[in-house]
Enzyme design. Structure first.
Site, short mmCIF file in Angstrom:
data_model
loop_
_atom_site.label_atom_id
_atom_site.label_comp_id
_atom_site.label_asym_id
_atom_site.label_seq_id
_atom_site.Cartn_x
_atom_site.Cartn_y
_atom_site.Cartn_z
N GLU A 96 -13.06 39.75 30.85
CA GLU A 96 -14.25 39.24 31.55
C GLU A 96 -13.87 38.26 32.65
O GLU A 96 -12.92 37.50 32.50
CB GLU A 96 -15.14 38.48 30.57
CG GLU A 96 -15.95 39.35 29.68
CD GLU A 96 -16.81 38.52 28.72
OE1 GLU A 96 -17.40 37.52 29.17
OE2 GLU A 96 -16.87 38.89 27.54
N CYS A 109 -14.14 32.46 37.70
CA CYS A 109 -13.51 32.07 36.44
C CYS A 109 -12.73 33.28 35.94
O CYS A 109 -13.31 34.35 35.70
CB CYS A 109 -14.61 31.68 35.44
SG CYS A 109 -13.99 31.33 33.79
N CYS A 116 -7.45 36.06 22.63
CA CYS A 116 -6.78 34.76 22.57
C CYS A 116 -6.36 34.53 21.12
O CYS A 116 -7.00 35.00 20.19
CB CYS A 116 -7.76 33.67 22.99
SG CYS A 116 -7.02 32.02 23.07
N CYS A 120 -9.85 28.57 18.36
CA CYS A 120 -10.91 27.54 18.40
C CYS A 120 -12.18 28.08 17.74
O CYS A 120 -12.64 29.18 18.05
CB CYS A 120 -11.19 27.12 19.84
SG CYS A 120 -9.75 26.40 20.65
N CYS A 123 -15.31 29.25 19.85
CA CYS A 123 -15.07 30.09 21.04
C CYS A 123 -15.14 31.57 20.71
O CYS A 123 -14.56 32.03 19.73
CB CYS A 123 -13.70 29.75 21.62
SG CYS A 123 -13.28 30.71 23.07
N LEU A 219 -10.53 18.91 24.96
CA LEU A 219 -10.34 17.84 23.98
C LEU A 219 -11.26 18.06 22.76
O LEU A 219 -10.79 18.22 21.65
CB LEU A 219 -10.64 16.50 24.67
CG LEU A 219 -10.35 15.22 23.91
CD1 LEU A 219 -8.89 15.14 23.49
CD2 LEU A 219 -10.71 14.01 24.78
N HIS A 220 -12.55 18.04 23.01
CA HIS A 220 -13.59 18.38 22.02
C HIS A 220 -13.71 17.49 20.79
O HIS A 220 -14.62 17.68 19.98
CB HIS A 220 -13.46 19.85 21.56
CG HIS A 220 -13.47 20.83 22.69
ND1 HIS A 220 -14.36 20.76 23.73
CD2 HIS A 220 -12.69 21.91 22.95
CE1 HIS A 220 -14.13 21.74 24.58
NE2 HIS A 220 -13.12 22.45 24.15
N CYS A 337 -18.20 32.75 27.40
CA CYS A 337 -17.11 33.65 27.75
C CYS A 337 -16.71 34.45 26.53
O CYS A 337 -16.60 33.91 25.44
CB CYS A 337 -15.88 32.87 28.14
SG CYS A 337 -16.04 31.94 29.61
N1 SAH Z 1 -7.62 28.31 26.56
C1 SAH Z 1 -8.06 27.41 27.57
C2 SAH Z 1 -9.04 28.01 28.57
C3 SAH Z 1 -10.13 28.91 28.07
S1 SAH Z 1 -11.67 28.30 27.55
C4 SAH Z 1 -8.65 26.16 26.96
O1 SAH Z 1 -8.75 26.10 25.76
O2 SAH Z 1 -8.93 25.23 27.70
C5 SAH Z 1 -12.39 27.28 28.79
C6 SAH Z 1 -13.17 26.12 28.20
O3 SAH Z 1 -14.35 26.57 27.51
C7 SAH Z 1 -12.37 25.32 27.18
O4 SAH Z 1 -12.59 23.95 27.37
C8 SAH Z 1 -12.99 25.79 25.87
O5 SAH Z 1 -12.73 24.90 24.83
C9 SAH Z 1 -14.45 25.92 26.26
N2 SAH Z 1 -15.28 26.70 25.35
C10 SAH Z 1 -14.95 27.75 24.60
N3 SAH Z 1 -16.00 28.20 23.89
C11 SAH Z 1 -17.04 27.40 24.21
C12 SAH Z 1 -18.41 27.36 23.80
N4 SAH Z 1 -18.90 28.21 22.93
N5 SAH Z 1 -19.18 26.38 24.36
C13 SAH Z 1 -18.67 25.51 25.27
N6 SAH Z 1 -17.40 25.51 25.68
C14 SAH Z 1 -16.58 26.44 25.16
#
Ligand code: SAH
Length: 348
Positions: A96, A109, A116, A120, A123, A219-220, A337
């Site tokens: 995508e 993007c 992946c 996470c 995600c 970071l989260h 995404c």
């Molecule tokens: N692997 C990389 C880039 C891909 S994701 C990374 O982890 O940074 C891009 C961003 O979207 C990251 O900050 C990821 O944590 C965030 N992300 C993923 N799923 C999400 C969701 N459901 N809501 C908000 N942000 C999300």
């Protein structure tokens, strides 16, 4: 009959093209012409390269492939012009990409991997695991294919689609060098953002590539325990070590970092979390980007209400932290995404 692997010519630098052409008995100056056809004129076939001899064009067709992506579906937002693309790769894998028109220019993007393996919890991209790394040409083609489709120039790229750029390090760096090459697409390096979940050795290595892009750290969570519970990869990298890697990136490149923090209701959005986060980021040359979590069908994370978000922001601001809240784009098309890809995978 064994299939002979053709050279992935769209992934090559001009210097590498020179070697390829010399090996074919051509003069080195041909490399500049071929590079210009691929990355400036964005040729889709060797037949278009009319300043090359017919014999050379035929030879290139035998030796090399010009990776090209064709969208299998495009969803267009009626709200803000966001367009979400699903591309099928040569081997059937799906990826995508998203086009977002902003006042300051058009942004794409891109995905760096099909799927992946970082895991996470919130995600969508990680649900089916990693299928494979993308080649530099396949990352590049997401931008070129979108330019062809929209007939618009893309000026900004964020590596925030599916995949972890530093888990596909070589291709990610190769992609950034190619797209910012002034003899090619010539994107300003400052208009490129690389987002990572925090592979510390990748951050440190990347700091020394002399590619001063904007680095975003996902970071989260404000502490190790909560971060581990949301991001399994965090077990391998201590939070303090990751933050030190970020400081190293700033000291080496003088580029300010962005910290991404997806706000999840009742999980990481308390006032205590905001205070702990302020403490963690004090003294960092950074700004924090809050993203109300994008609900993923298969997961149970919810966005906090606006009052909770406001009190979180207030605490950060009171502590002198630079905060922005990410604007939702394309709210009327498939949310987070990876969701579009997952829907297709589930139905196939
Ligand atoms: N692997 C990389 C880039 C891909 S994701 C990374 O982890 O940074 C891009 C961003 O979207 C990251 O900050 C990821 O944590 C965030 N992300 C993923 N799923 C999400 C969701 N459901 N809501 C908000 N942000 C999300």
């Amino acid at each position: 009959m064994a299939r002979i692997m053709k050279t992935d010519i769209k992934s090559l630098s001009e210097t590498e093209l020179k070697s390829l052409l010399e090996a074919l008995g051509e003069k080195p100056f041909r490399a500049a012409q071929v590079f210009d056809w691929i990355h400036k004129k964005k040729a889709q076939s060797f037949d278009e390269m009319t300043n090359l001899s017919l014999a050379l064009r035929e030879r290139l067709k035998e030796e090399a492939e010009l990776v090209s992506l064709v969208p299998v579906s495009v969803q267009a937002s009626l709200l803000d012009g966001t367009r979400k693309y699903l591309f099928r790769l040569e081997d059937g894998n799906l990826i995508e990409s998203v086009f977002m028109p902003y006042h300051h220019g058009n942004s794409v993007c891109v995905s760096s991997q099909a799927g992946c393996r970082m895991g996470c919890r919130f995600c969508a991209s990680t649900i089916h695991g990693l299928s494979r790394n993308l080649k530099a040409s396949e990352i590049l083609e997401q931008v070129y294919a979108i330019e062809r489709d929209t007939k618009e120039r893309v000026s900004h790229v964020v590596m925030m689609g599916s995949g972890e750029p530093f888990d596909n390090y070589e291709a990610a760096v190769r992609f950034i060098r190619l797209i910012s090459d002034d003899k090619g697409a010539d994107l300003s390096i400052r208009n490129i953002t690389v987002s990572t979940c925090g592979l510390t050795e990748g951050i440190r290595r990347f700091a020394e590539e002399d590619l001063p892009v904007t680095l975003a750290l996902s970071l989260h969570a404000p502490n190790q325990a909560l971060r581990e519970s949301l991001m399994p990869i965090a077990r391998r990298y201590d939070l303090q070590e990751v933050i030190e890697g970020c400081s190293f990136y700033f000291e080496t490149t003088h580029r300010r970092l962005t910290f991404e923090y997806a706000l999840m209701n009742g999980i990481n959005d308390s006032e205590a979390c905001a205070r702990e986060l302020s403490e963690l980021l004090k003294g960092q040359h950074a700004h924090i980007n809050l993203i109300p979590v994008n609900p993923v069908e298969e997961r149970d994370f919810r966005q906090p209400d606006s009052a909770r978000i406001a009190s979180f922001v207030k605490i950060l601001e009171k502590n002198g932290i630079n905060v922005t809240i990410r604007r939702t784009m394309g709210a009327d098309i498939d949310g987070a995404c990876g969701q579009l890809r997952n829907r297709v995978l589930q139905n196939s």
